[in-house]
Design a protein around this motif. Structure first.
Motif, mmCIF file in Angstrom:
data_model
loop_
_atom_site.group_PDB
_atom_site.id
_atom_site.type_symbol
_atom_site.label_atom_id
_atom_site.label_comp_id
_atom_site.label_asym_id
_atom_site.label_seq_id
_atom_site.Cartn_x
_atom_site.Cartn_y
_atom_site.Cartn_z
ATOM 1 N N SER A 19 1.237 6.038 3.139
ATOM 2 C CA SER A 19 0.785 5.024 2.180
ATOM 3 C C SER A 19 -0.726 5.081 1.982
ATOM 4 O O SER A 19 -1.225 4.816 0.884
ATOM 5 C CB SER A 19 1.197 3.624 2.648
ATOM 6 O OG SER A 19 2.598 3.491 2.661
ATOM 7 N N THR A 43 3.816 -3.940 -0.309
ATOM 8 C CA THR A 43 2.666 -3.312 0.346
ATOM 9 C C THR A 43 2.017 -4.266 1.346
ATOM 10 O O THR A 43 1.581 -3.858 2.426
ATOM 11 C CB THR A 43 1.632 -2.874 -0.709
ATOM 12 O OG1 THR A 43 2.280 -2.133 -1.741
ATOM 13 C CG2 THR A 43 0.554 -2.008 -0.087
ATOM 14 N N MET A 67 -2.290 -1.346 -3.718
ATOM 15 C CA MET A 67 -1.882 -0.724 -2.461
ATOM 16 C C MET A 67 -2.861 -1.024 -1.323
ATOM 17 O O MET A 67 -2.486 -1.599 -0.304
ATOM 18 C CB MET A 67 -1.747 0.789 -2.652
ATOM 19 C CG MET A 67 -0.704 1.221 -3.669
ATOM 20 S SD MET A 67 0.994 0.792 -3.234
ATOM 21 C CE MET A 67 1.269 1.865 -1.826
#
Length: 294
Positions: free
Chosen positions: A103, A15, A148
């Motif tokens: 994402s 990430t 994330m």
């Protein structure tokens, strides 16, 4: 050693790597080229989870596998999709933008869809082989932020303040993304070999069906909206390639589902999607070569 201590660092690094490459233009693509972005994001964020739910329902999967299959479908695009798009001579800029936007968006859509899925399963299945499936929604949101959102922000900040270093780090991490995912899937595959073997017939068929239908539906959507070959290839790869590391992290995390058994659909998906998409890309390149020779 608990595999979760391998999963979480790998997911964080992948990430962070995404954050190193993010640019404002990746999000401006929503305005510059709204139709391709709409098709890809619709296929990935809405259609794919719906397909996974339908497959799990049709095959009457046990609760833990039902939730696990929907979970992998709810995750954002995989970091390797940009490499696959490049090899397939797709639109790499579009691929990067879709991965970036998905994402961010799935930080919010994933908890909502999974909450519905878990509620459905808990009501429709009174008896489950591996016990009751519960979703601590607050813990999931916090874990998504920590694993994330924060790494993405750190990657963006690294790029902003240390541009040259960010380029060098990104080159190394981008090459490590695919091997890291395969390593992760292999570790869990070996550990849960017996469980996978016992459920490979039905669950393996479900995973294979999900990947193949994802390829077929995204191709059909691209054709219906009359997208060119380059964009069509990119959309197919983005829709079919999911972030299996995130699904494994959520399923096995002691703060969320705390179920290594639930990681099996994501493990199988990681292996199957790479095989199917490698075959897909290989067939595209072979067809292109034949056209050039003709």
């Amino acid at each position: 050693m608990n595999p979760i201590f391998i999963v979480l660092p790998i997911l964080t690094i992948l990430t962070y790597s995404l954050g190193l490459t993010l640019k404002l233009d990746d999000f401006r693509m929503l305005i510059k080229r709204p139709l391709p972005m709409f098709i890809g994001l619709l296929g990935q964020l809405v259609v794919l989870p719906a397909i996974a739910f339908a497959i799990a329902y049709t095959f009457n999967l046990e609760a833990v596998f039902f939730v696990g299959l929907v979970l992998i479908a709810c995750c954002p695009g995989g970091s390797s999709s940009n490499i696959f798009s490049y090899i397939a001579k797709g639109d790499v800029a579009l691929s990067v933008s879709m991965t970036a936007v998905s994402s961010i968006v799935t930080l919010f859509t994933l908890p909502l869809i999974m909450a519905y899925c878990v509620d459905y399963v808990s009501v429709s299945q009174n008896a489950e082989i591996f016990g009751t499936v519960k979703l601590p929604i607050g813990n999931l949101l916090i874990q998504n932020v920590v694993l994330m959102l924060i790494p993405i922000i750190l990657g963006v900040l690294t790029q902003y303040f240390f541009k040259n270093a960010a380029v060098k780090i990104s080159k190394v991490l981008s090459k490590a993304a695919f091997p890291a995912l395969i390593l992760l899937a292999t570790i869990f595959f070996i550990k849960h070999y017996h469980n996978i073997a016992n459920h490979l017939d039905k669950l393996g068929l479900c995973v294979l069906a999900l990947v193949l239908i994802a390829v077929a539906v995204s191709t059909l959507m691209s054709m219906l909206f009359k997208q060119n070959t380059t964009i069509k290839r990119t959309i197919v790869i983005e829709v079919a390639m999911q972030n299996a590391a995130q699904a494994i992290a959520i399923a096995s995390s002691p703060f969320v589902f705390n179920s290594e058994i639930m990681t099996i659909p994501a493990i199988l998906y990681a292996l199957v999607m790479n095989v199917v998409l490698l075959a897909y890309v290989g067939s595209l390149l072979k067809f292109s070569k034949q056209e050039q020779l003709a």
